[in-house]
Design a protein around this motif. Structure first.
Motif, PDB file in Angstrom:
ATOM      1  N   SER A   1       0.834  -1.270  -0.010  1.00  9.83           N
ATOM      2  CA  SER A   1       0.000  -0.133   0.089  1.00  9.83           C
ATOM      3  C   SER A   1       0.950   1.247   0.140  1.00  9.83           C
TER       4      SER A   1
ATOM      5  N   ASP B   1      -4.385  -6.615  -7.515  1.00  7.64           N
ATOM      6  CA  ASP B   1      -4.547  -5.444  -6.709  1.00  7.64           C
ATOM      7  C   ASP B   1      -5.131  -4.428  -7.723  1.00  7.64           C
TER       8      ASP B   1
ATOM      9  N   GLU C   1      -8.975  -2.889  -6.992  1.00  2.00           N
ATOM     10  CA  GLU C   1      -9.428  -1.654  -6.629  1.00  2.00           C
ATOM     11  C   GLU C   1     -10.352  -1.167  -7.910  1.00  2.00           C
TER      12      GLU C   1
ATOM     13  N   ASN D   1     -13.851  -2.309  -7.048  1.00  2.25           N
ATOM     14  CA  ASN D   1     -14.239  -1.556  -5.871  1.00  2.25           C
ATOM     15  C   ASN D   1     -14.901  -0.103  -6.389  1.00  2.25           C
ATOM     16  N   GLU D   2     -14.341   0.550  -7.365  1.00  2.00           N
ATOM     17  CA  GLU D   2     -14.627   2.023  -7.880  1.00  2.00           C
ATOM     18  C   GLU D   2     -15.778   1.970  -8.795  1.00  2.00           C
TER      19      GLU D   2
END
Length: 214
Positions: free
Chosen positions: A18, A105, A109, A112-113
């Motif tokens: 992260s 990853d 992402e 989710n967006e």
């Protein structure tokens, strides 16, 4: 308590990832860019592996032409080529793992967006683009893993030959492995063909990802 140590390690790695992504995004490099760079690195690693395995096969072929005299010197070179091939194979596997880390990853992402869109049309377009990228990535990963798997039997046979010559460095030993050469030659030819396919898949994936940026 082993499970706790494992959990702490996983969290630490996730935290490092992260932090890495965050630092890269601050300079304008996003997961998509990192994925493209890692695919490019893997493509180069595969090309290097091709050359190392070719060199090892050529070295063994040269050794089979000798009647004696230079066997020890040629054996040392063959052993060096084997070790270089083994290192090249590890780099290929490492690059594939690095690609999959950032790809998963990125897709998580992106998924989710999708829920953050207020415009349904744009959300559907983005989702179609995500599914298309996931499909192309799955094909790429399969091709890379299939090519990588062809390295293992070649390494096993090279190791057997190197070990046998190490302990039996004479003309009779060279004669004994002469029969194994054609099998090894066929395995290397298959490896090179699979690597070429994976490299072509890498080129196509990179081009498609870069097109998506235009």
């Amino acid at each position: 308590m082993r499970w706790l140590a494992t959990a702490v390690m996983v969290l630490a790695v996730a935290g490092c990832q992260s932090a890495y992504y965050g630092a890269m995004e601050k300079v304008g490099v996003h997961k998509r860019d990192i994925l493209v760079d890692r695919v490019d690195d893997a493509r180069d690693a595969q090309a290097d592996a091709q050359q190392e395995f070719k060199s090892a096969l050529q070295r063994l072929d040269a050794m089979l032409q000798l009647d004696g005299g230079e066997l020890e010197a040629q054996y040392n070179k063959l052993n060096d080529d084997y070790e270089a091939s083994k290192s090249a194979a590890k780099r290929v596997y490492d690059r594939i793992e690095a690609i999959d880390d950032v790809a998963q990853d990125l897709f998580a992402e992106w998924e989710n967006e999708l829920s953050e869109y207020s415009n349904d049309r744009l959300r559907r377009q983005s989702e179609r683009s995500l599914r298309d990228t996931e499909r192309r990535y799955a094909n790429l990963l399969q091709s890379m893993e299939r090519a990588a798997a062809t390295m293992d039997p070649v390494l096993d046979k090279l190791q057997d030959n190197v070990l046998y010559l190490k302990h039996n460095l004479n003309a009779a030993a060279v004669d004994a492995i002469r029969g194994e050469y054609r099998s090894l030659q066929a395995d290397v030819a298959e490896l090179i063909a699979e690597m070429e396919t994976a490299i072509a898949e890498s080129d196509a994936f990179i081009e498609a990802m870069q097109e998506g940026r235009k």
